[in-house]
Design a protein around this motif. Structure first.
Motif, PDB file in Angstrom:
ATOM      1  N   UNK A   8       0.932  -1.236  -0.074  1.00  0.00           N
ATOM      2  CA  UNK A   8      -0.062  -0.071  -0.066  1.00  0.00           C
ATOM      3  C   UNK A   8       0.632   1.186   0.107  1.00  0.00           C
ATOM      4  N   UNK A   9       0.594   2.205  -0.932  1.00  0.00           N
ATOM      5  CA  UNK A   9       1.527   3.350  -1.126  1.00  0.00           C
ATOM      6  C   UNK A   9       0.507   4.513  -0.309  1.00  0.00           C
ATOM      7  N   UNK A  10       1.105   5.344   0.306  1.00  0.00           N
ATOM      8  CA  UNK A  10       0.619   6.574   1.122  1.00  0.00           C
ATOM      9  C   UNK A  10       0.550   7.674   0.259  1.00  0.00           C
ATOM     10  N   UNK A  11      -0.806   8.339   0.040  1.00  0.00           N
ATOM     11  CA  UNK A  11      -0.972   9.626  -0.934  1.00  0.00           C
ATOM     12  C   UNK A  11      -0.218  10.593  -0.612  1.00  0.00           C
ATOM     13  N   UNK A  12       0.179  11.458  -1.446  1.00  0.00           N
ATOM     14  CA  UNK A  12       0.924  12.541  -1.507  1.00  0.00           C
ATOM     15  C   UNK A  12       0.135  13.739  -1.435  1.00  0.00           C
ATOM     16  N   UNK A  13       0.175  14.889  -0.577  1.00  0.00           N
ATOM     17  CA  UNK A  13      -0.464  16.006  -0.561  1.00  0.00           C
ATOM     18  C   UNK A  13       0.311  17.199  -1.265  1.00  0.00           C
ATOM     19  N   UNK A  14      -0.035  18.353  -1.309  1.00  0.00           N
ATOM     20  CA  UNK A  14       0.649  19.379  -1.371  1.00  0.00           C
ATOM     21  C   UNK A  14       0.169  20.409  -0.308  1.00  0.00           C
ATOM     22  N   UNK A  15       0.987  20.514   0.639  1.00  0.00           N
ATOM     23  CA  UNK A  15       0.889  21.391   1.977  1.00  0.00           C
ATOM     24  C   UNK A  15       1.236  22.921   1.513  1.00  0.00           C
TER      25      UNK A  15
END
Length: 62
Positions: A8-15
């Motif tokens: 399972x990959x962790x989603x990336x976000x723009x912070x």
């Protein structure tokens, strides 16, 4: 299931942060999985004020 791999990959976000220093104020965007990871990538000497978290869209090629 001793032989299974965790894939399972962790989603990336723009912070988004408001970066405040003695001389400047800037809005900066950092792509990371967690807020802590984003703060670790922030510029030295700035106070980081959280402004938002946006999902990163994956690029799909047809």
């Amino acid at each position: 299931m001793a032989g299974s791999q965790h894939t399972q990959t962790h989603p990336k976000f723009t912070w988004r942060f408001l970066a405040l220093s003695a001389n400047t104020r800037n809005v900066i965007s950092i792509t990371a999985t967690t807020e802590r990871e984003a703060r670790d990538q922030s510029p030295d000497g700035c106070v980081m004020v959280f402004a938002g978290r946006l999902p990163v869209e994956e690029v799909r090629h047809a």
